[in-house]
Design a protein around this motif. Sequence first.
Motif, short mmCIF file in Angstrom:
data_model
loop_
_atom_site.label_atom_id
_atom_site.label_comp_id
_atom_site.label_asym_id
_atom_site.label_seq_id
_atom_site.Cartn_x
_atom_site.Cartn_y
_atom_site.Cartn_z
N ASP A 80 0.82 -1.21 0.00
CA ASP A 80 0.00 0.00 0.00
C ASP A 80 0.86 1.26 0.00
OD1 ASP A 80 -2.07 -1.77 0.11
OD2 ASP A 80 -2.52 -1.48 2.23
N LEU A 83 3.78 0.82 -3.61
CA LEU A 83 3.27 0.68 -4.98
C LEU A 83 2.24 1.77 -5.27
CD1 LEU A 83 2.94 -3.21 -5.09
CD2 LEU A 83 4.92 -1.77 -5.64
N ALA A 88 3.86 2.76 -9.62
CA ALA A 88 3.61 1.38 -10.04
C ALA A 88 2.48 1.26 -11.06
CB ALA A 88 3.28 0.53 -8.82
N TYR A 89 1.62 2.26 -11.14
CA TYR A 89 0.48 2.23 -12.07
C TYR A 89 0.03 3.65 -12.31
CZ TYR A 89 -2.45 3.02 -7.99
OH TYR A 89 -3.02 3.56 -6.87
N ALA A 133 -3.88 -9.87 -10.00
CA ALA A 133 -4.43 -8.57 -10.40
C ALA A 133 -3.39 -7.47 -10.22
CB ALA A 133 -5.69 -8.26 -9.59
N LEU A 134 -2.58 -7.58 -9.18
CA LEU A 134 -1.50 -6.62 -8.96
C LEU A 134 -0.51 -6.64 -10.13
CD1 LEU A 134 0.42 -6.12 -5.62
CD2 LEU A 134 1.64 -6.20 -7.76
N LEU A 136 -1.10 -7.60 -13.15
CA LEU A 136 -1.77 -7.03 -14.32
C LEU A 136 -1.74 -5.50 -14.27
CD1 LEU A 136 -3.64 -7.94 -16.78
CD2 LEU A 136 -5.55 -7.40 -15.30
N LYS A 137 -2.09 -4.97 -13.11
CA LYS A 137 -2.19 -3.52 -12.94
C LYS A 137 -0.83 -2.83 -13.14
CE LYS A 137 -4.70 -0.01 -10.92
NZ LYS A 137 -6.11 0.32 -11.17
N THR A 138 0.23 -3.49 -12.67
CA THR A 138 1.56 -2.88 -12.73
C THR A 138 2.33 -3.33 -13.98
OG1 THR A 138 2.46 -4.70 -11.42
CG2 THR A 138 1.73 -2.75 -10.22
N TYR B 67 -7.65 -1.63 -1.11
CA TYR B 67 -6.24 -1.32 -1.38
C TYR B 67 -5.60 -2.59 -1.95
CZ TYR B 67 -6.34 2.83 1.71
OH TYR B 67 -6.59 4.03 2.30
N TRP B 68 -5.11 -2.54 -3.14
CA TRP B 68 -4.49 -3.71 -3.78
C TRP B 68 -5.35 -4.96 -3.60
CZ3 TRP B 68 -1.72 -2.88 -7.67
CH2 TRP B 68 -0.87 -1.78 -7.74
N TYR B 69 -6.65 -4.79 -3.91
CA TYR B 69 -7.57 -5.92 -3.98
C TYR B 69 -7.72 -6.62 -2.64
CZ TYR B 69 -6.04 -4.75 -8.62
OH TYR B 69 -5.71 -4.03 -9.74
N ARG B 119 -9.83 -3.20 -16.95
CA ARG B 119 -8.49 -2.81 -16.49
C ARG B 119 -8.04 -3.59 -15.26
NH1 ARG B 119 -7.59 2.56 -14.64
NH2 ARG B 119 -9.80 3.06 -14.89
N GLU B 120 -8.98 -4.01 -14.42
CA GLU B 120 -8.60 -4.75 -13.22
C GLU B 120 -8.56 -6.26 -13.45
OE1 GLU B 120 -7.56 -2.83 -10.89
OE2 GLU B 120 -8.35 -0.97 -11.73
N GLY B 121 -9.22 -6.72 -14.48
CA GLY B 121 -9.05 -8.09 -14.95
C GLY B 121 -9.79 -9.19 -14.22
N PHE B 122 -10.23 -8.93 -13.01
CA PHE B 122 -10.90 -9.96 -12.21
C PHE B 122 -12.14 -9.35 -11.55
CE2 PHE B 122 -6.42 -10.95 -12.40
CZ PHE B 122 -6.39 -12.31 -12.64
N LEU B 127 -11.82 -11.82 -6.50
CA LEU B 127 -10.76 -11.21 -5.68
C LEU B 127 -11.02 -11.35 -4.17
CD1 LEU B 127 -10.26 -8.05 -7.89
CD2 LEU B 127 -8.59 -9.88 -7.57
#
Lengths: 230, 230
Positions: A80, A83, A88-89, A133-134, A136-138, B67-69, B119-122, B127
């Motif tokens: 948190d 990134l 990171a994105y 998913a992380l 993918l996002k980054t 936060y980060w899924y 964009r988030e893919g899932f 998640l």
Amino acid sequence: MKTLVIISHPDIMESGSQQYLLSSIPDNKDITVHHLESLYPDFKIDVEKEQALLKEHDRIIFQFPYYWYSSPALLKKWQDDVLTDGFAYGKNGKALTEKEFGLIVTIGVKKEEYQPGGREGFSIDELTKPYQALALKTKMTFLKTLPIFQFSYLTEDQKMTLLIRYQQYLTQEKDDSLEAREKWFLQELKSTDLSKLNEGDQFILEQTIEFIEESRDTIDELKIVLDQMN
Amino acid sequence: MKTLVIISHPDIMESGSQQYLLSSIPDNKDITVHHLESLYPDFKIDVEKEQALLKEHDRIIFQFPYYWYSSPALLKKWQDDVLTDGFAYGKNGKALTEKEFGLIVTIGVKKEEYQPGGREGFSIDELTKPYQALALKTKMTFLKTLPIFQFSYLTEDQKMTLLIRYQQYLTQEKDDSLEAREKWFLQELKSTDLSKLNEGDQFILEQTIEFIEESRDTIDELKIVLDQMN
């Protein structure tokens, strides 16, 4: 390729599996081991330092014990804090693009329980979706997870096999072909310090290297013959 | 039914969505709101106190920004510290058995991005599998998640609808039938303090209650007729 192993474990000195893995990490300038709880016992993370460290490496690994189907809290805090949007994105957030990202997870329960009907009910691949998913996002490439189930029940042979898998996970180029693994073994064998071995072991090691190289020659010749037949 | 709302948000005073939801919570002795970052700014959690609190409630809700899924780190720390072997699972670990467990998650990205190709893919349901697994392990009933996408873009009408969904999430018995929702509305309307309303509003409220009760009578009569026809 430079690899950053970010370890999160609140009690790493008492962990048999973590100590075993750590003791096997070769003294290699391309591998950085980074234990968060030692660095940030008060949960106050040096974001700039961490971001700089990420930039210097090509493969980022999270290594942790599985707590409630996720990492210990400090690694979550690290995610948190470090990134961030813009790093990171998001717009201009490209610092991790094209790096590789993998998970090494030690798990106290046996593998069979991680499926529908099992006591845990879900597979590791399902439960790691937040990390997928992380990636993918980054825009990082997600590596196959290396789950280590019930380390303390492994036989000595199983532990040795695990060590090789572990070292490959840290250093082998992303390619699971026979040729890639062969190349990795040759590299490891050739970088062994022969002076530390007795004469018999030196001989075995040299013979092993020769054997692997010969097998490769044979395979290559067979392929040529096959190609000519087609 | 007693509900425990465990909120994790590092900056709750600055969060429009959290403040909006909080301001709507009725002064009700059956709802306990529990903001972790206010209680444990140093990440040192009073495990006994938290376990006692859990035992007193029937529905446990985690409310947090995504936060980060996943949740902010302090809620993860809470999970790891409080939900221990022998308390929440394992031999004799039956403290949470048969309770209900739900997630209220505020999300900055729009709903459509949470799917393959987005964009988030899932999806959110994919998640949140670590939380579903937690419910399974602790033998709690997992409730449908209440995701709140892009709160700040909601219209006033959408926000009012959200408030009702939110209050139902905290207090309505687990049953989505028309009858259960009707019962909930009647209960809420009847517990309204009429003395605070002007005469016009009092009249509307009384009429609404009468109307809902009449609809129920009509529905019941229609069902009887239908039953006789079969």
